[in-house]
Design a protein around this motif. Structure first.
Motif, mmCIF file in Angstrom:
data_model
loop_
_atom_site.group_PDB
_atom_site.id
_atom_site.type_symbol
_atom_site.label_atom_id
_atom_site.label_comp_id
_atom_site.label_asym_id
_atom_site.label_seq_id
_atom_site.Cartn_x
_atom_site.Cartn_y
_atom_site.Cartn_z
ATOM 1 N N GLU A 166 41.295 46.373 48.872
ATOM 2 C CA GLU A 166 42.791 46.342 49.179
ATOM 3 C C GLU A 166 43.054 46.797 50.692
ATOM 4 N N THR A 167 42.214 47.963 51.050
ATOM 5 C CA THR A 167 42.320 48.368 52.278
ATOM 6 C C THR A 167 41.970 47.427 53.458
ATOM 7 N N LEU A 168 41.233 46.365 53.067
ATOM 8 C CA LEU A 168 40.411 45.448 54.070
ATOM 9 C C LEU A 168 41.261 43.925 54.307
ATOM 10 N N ILE A 169 42.173 43.774 53.114
ATOM 11 C CA ILE A 169 42.814 42.661 53.332
ATOM 12 C C ILE A 169 44.391 42.500 53.789
ATOM 13 N N ASP A 170 44.870 41.356 53.812
ATOM 14 C CA ASP A 170 46.258 41.499 54.461
ATOM 15 C C ASP A 170 47.026 40.734 53.501
ATOM 16 N N ARG A 171 47.843 41.152 52.528
ATOM 17 C CA ARG A 171 48.382 40.236 51.714
ATOM 18 C C ARG A 171 49.709 39.516 52.239
ATOM 19 N N SER A 172 50.050 39.620 53.360
ATOM 20 C CA SER A 172 51.160 39.056 53.905
ATOM 21 C C SER A 172 50.752 37.765 54.370
ATOM 22 N N LYS A 173 49.086 37.842 54.377
ATOM 23 C CA LYS A 173 48.704 36.546 54.855
ATOM 24 C C LYS A 173 48.107 35.478 53.793
ATOM 25 N N GLY A 174 48.434 36.027 52.547
ATOM 26 C CA GLY A 174 47.986 35.390 51.398
ATOM 27 C C GLY A 174 46.691 35.702 51.085
ATOM 28 N N ASP A 175 46.116 36.810 51.181
ATOM 29 C CA ASP A 175 44.869 37.346 50.820
ATOM 30 C C ASP A 175 45.197 38.207 49.512
ATOM 31 N N THR A 176 43.997 37.719 48.520
ATOM 32 C CA THR A 176 44.111 38.279 47.038
ATOM 33 C C THR A 176 42.755 38.904 46.535
ATOM 34 N N ILE A 177 42.881 39.492 45.444
ATOM 35 C CA ILE A 177 41.728 39.929 45.038
ATOM 36 C C ILE A 177 41.455 39.637 43.635
ATOM 37 N N ILE A 178 40.241 38.996 42.962
ATOM 38 C CA ILE A 178 40.110 38.503 41.726
ATOM 39 C C ILE A 178 38.788 39.698 41.129
ATOM 40 N N ASP A 179 39.469 39.952 39.936
ATOM 41 C CA ASP A 179 38.568 40.917 39.059
ATOM 42 C C ASP A 179 37.313 40.146 38.378
ATOM 43 N N TYR A 180 36.167 40.137 38.830
ATOM 44 C CA TYR A 180 35.057 39.362 38.189
ATOM 45 C C TYR A 180 34.865 39.950 36.567
ATOM 46 N N ARG A 181 35.208 41.191 36.461
ATOM 47 C CA ARG A 181 35.193 41.459 35.039
ATOM 48 C C ARG A 181 35.971 40.986 34.133
ATOM 49 N N ASP A 182 36.925 39.972 34.645
ATOM 50 C CA ASP A 182 37.742 39.248 33.588
ATOM 51 C C ASP A 182 36.879 38.145 32.965
ATOM 52 N N GLY A 183 35.733 37.832 33.496
ATOM 53 C CA GLY A 183 34.865 36.927 33.065
ATOM 54 C C GLY A 183 34.783 35.448 34.005
ATOM 55 N N ASP A 184 33.680 34.702 33.658
ATOM 56 C CA ASP A 184 33.594 33.481 34.840
ATOM 57 C C ASP A 184 34.703 32.671 34.852
ATOM 58 N N ASP A 185 35.173 32.028 33.400
ATOM 59 C CA ASP A 185 36.312 31.216 33.550
ATOM 60 C C ASP A 185 37.672 31.690 34.273
ATOM 61 N N ALA A 186 37.653 33.101 33.966
ATOM 62 C CA ALA A 186 39.040 33.492 34.594
ATOM 63 C C ALA A 186 38.949 33.686 36.078
ATOM 64 N N VAL A 187 37.625 34.062 36.584
ATOM 65 C CA VAL A 187 37.347 33.857 37.832
ATOM 66 C C VAL A 187 37.674 32.484 38.658
ATOM 67 N N LYS A 188 36.956 31.615 38.051
ATOM 68 C CA LYS A 188 37.141 30.176 38.395
ATOM 69 C C LYS A 188 38.671 29.925 38.557
ATOM 70 N N ALA A 189 39.372 30.203 37.531
ATOM 71 C CA ALA A 189 40.624 29.483 37.432
ATOM 72 C C ALA A 189 41.631 30.513 38.174
ATOM 73 N N GLN A 190 41.188 31.726 38.657
ATOM 74 C CA GLN A 190 41.996 32.369 39.455
ATOM 75 C C GLN A 190 41.771 32.053 41.129
ATOM 76 N N ILE A 191 40.511 31.602 41.448
ATOM 77 C CA ILE A 191 40.275 31.174 42.422
ATOM 78 C C ILE A 191 41.060 29.774 42.918
ATOM 79 N N ALA A 192 40.939 28.933 42.039
ATOM 80 C CA ALA A 192 41.881 27.856 42.055
ATOM 81 C C ALA A 192 43.340 27.977 42.169
ATOM 82 N N ALA A 193 43.733 28.961 41.345
ATOM 83 C CA ALA A 193 45.239 29.263 41.452
ATOM 84 C C ALA A 193 45.495 29.925 42.760
#
Length: 348
Positions: A187-214
């Motif tokens: 969170e200290t390395l990204i800029d949310r104001s420019k659309g940066d986001t973090i996805i938690d891989y612990r949610d599982g592969d399907d969730a990771v793929k869906a969240q990247i697409a979203a």
């Protein structure tokens, strides 16, 4: 001098050996702090290393120049430096003295600790090679002028974190970062104001793929830096990347056929030690020779910093514990380092 050797079981033996001498183009560095990397416990177990026996292949050096080889310019005895030791060669950083090439060495400013300096060479150069030599993304001195989405898988790892730092310098956004326990650091390395986001891989592969697409909301995404390269990471990325797209990985993506239009290429940080091929005078070695001094300038001017670190006590005597903690997956958003002077019987 005291020198540590790692075997295929991650057991460390400390021996008394002769101090090496630098050859043409090399530096002898008195090591104050050595960094560690996952490769330090992985490589001794690879079949390619069968028959080699225990070795000292530590690659992250921070210390003082002790002697310079023939033809070296820009460095003198006593200089405070950090350096990337040549992988798969002798005289690495797990010792009181180590050998490095001048073109993979850079000056450390007085304000930068040796502990911080030892977190930089291998991981930062891996990140730089991946972004700029493999993905051909805009360099910091010629930053992107429009949105340029980038997936960084393993953003809390040292390599992933440096990729995020360089990407921000290059104005590459939005950054879609996959992380786990290290999310607060990411969170200290990204800029949310420019659309940066973090996805938690612990949610599982399907969730990771869906969240990247979203996160992209239907826009094309053609570049990804996979700082994990195992446990389904590049498979997850490849399934959502836009064709033509490129993924750079830190480990070989063996036995996997990427979807049509998706290219997977290794970062191969060891390439900075390869001489240019015939007809190509400027390749990875020259890139490294130019980029390492830039890192030194960034440390001096304050727009670049090393990775969070944790000192394993006991010097080389603490190396085995550090490597076994790495192998056990205990490190998150941290690099393990050892202070050579704490080694029992060391001359420093």
């Amino acid at each position: 001098m005291k020198q540590a050797f790692v075997d295929r079981n991650t057991a460390v033996t400390i021996r008394d050996t002769e101090i090496p001498s630098p050859k043409e183009g090399q530096l002898l560095i008195r090591v104050v702090v050595s960094g560690t990397n996952p490769k330090d416990w992985k490589l001794p177990q690879w079949p390619m290393r069968d028959g080699h026996g225990p070795s000292n292949e530590g690659d992250d050096i921070a210390g003082y120049v002790e002697a310079v080889g023939e033809g070296v310019v820009g460095f003198s005895k006593g200089d405070k430096v950090a350096a990337f030791h040549q992988m798969l060669t002798a005289d690495g950083s797990f010792a009181e003295y180590a050998i490095a090439h001048a073109y993979t060495t850079f000056h450390l400013p007085a304000k930068t600790s040796f502990e911080e300096g030892a977190t930089i060479p291998l991981a930062a150069m891996t990140a730089a090679l991946g972004l700029y030599q493999r993905l051909n993304l805009p360099l910091p001195w010629n930053p992107a002028s429009e949105p340029l989405p980038l997936v960084v898988y393993g953003g809390a790892s040292a390599v992933g974190a440096y990729a995020l730092k360089f990407a921000k310098l290059s104005n590459i956004h939005p950054l879609i970062v996959v992380a786990g326990r290290g999310k607060p650091y990411v969170e200290t390395l990204i800029d949310r104001s420019k659309g940066d986001t973090i996805i938690d891989y612990r949610d599982g592969d399907d969730a990771v793929k869906a969240q990247i697409a979203a996160a992209i909301a239907g826009k094309p995404i053609r570049h990804a830096f996979d700082a994990v390269s195992e446990k389904g990471s590049y498979q997850n990325i490849a399934s959502v990347l836009t064709s033509p797209g490129t993924i750079t990985t830190v480990l070989p993506a063996t036995g996997y056929q990427a979807p049509t239009g998706i290219t997977i290429v290794g970062t191969n940080v060891g390439s900075v030690h390869h001489p240019p091929t015939e007809g190509k005078e400027v390749e990875d070695r020259e890139f490294g020779a130019a980029f390492f001094p830039l890192i030194g300038r960034g440390l001096t001017q304050g727009w670049f910093s090393g990775h969070p670190h944790e000192v394993h006590p006991g010097g080389l005597g603490g190396l085995e514990g550090a490597l076994k903690d790495l192998a056990a997956g205990k490190a998150s958003a941290v690099k393990y380092v050892v202070r050579i002077g704490e080694t029992e019987g060391a001359s420093q």
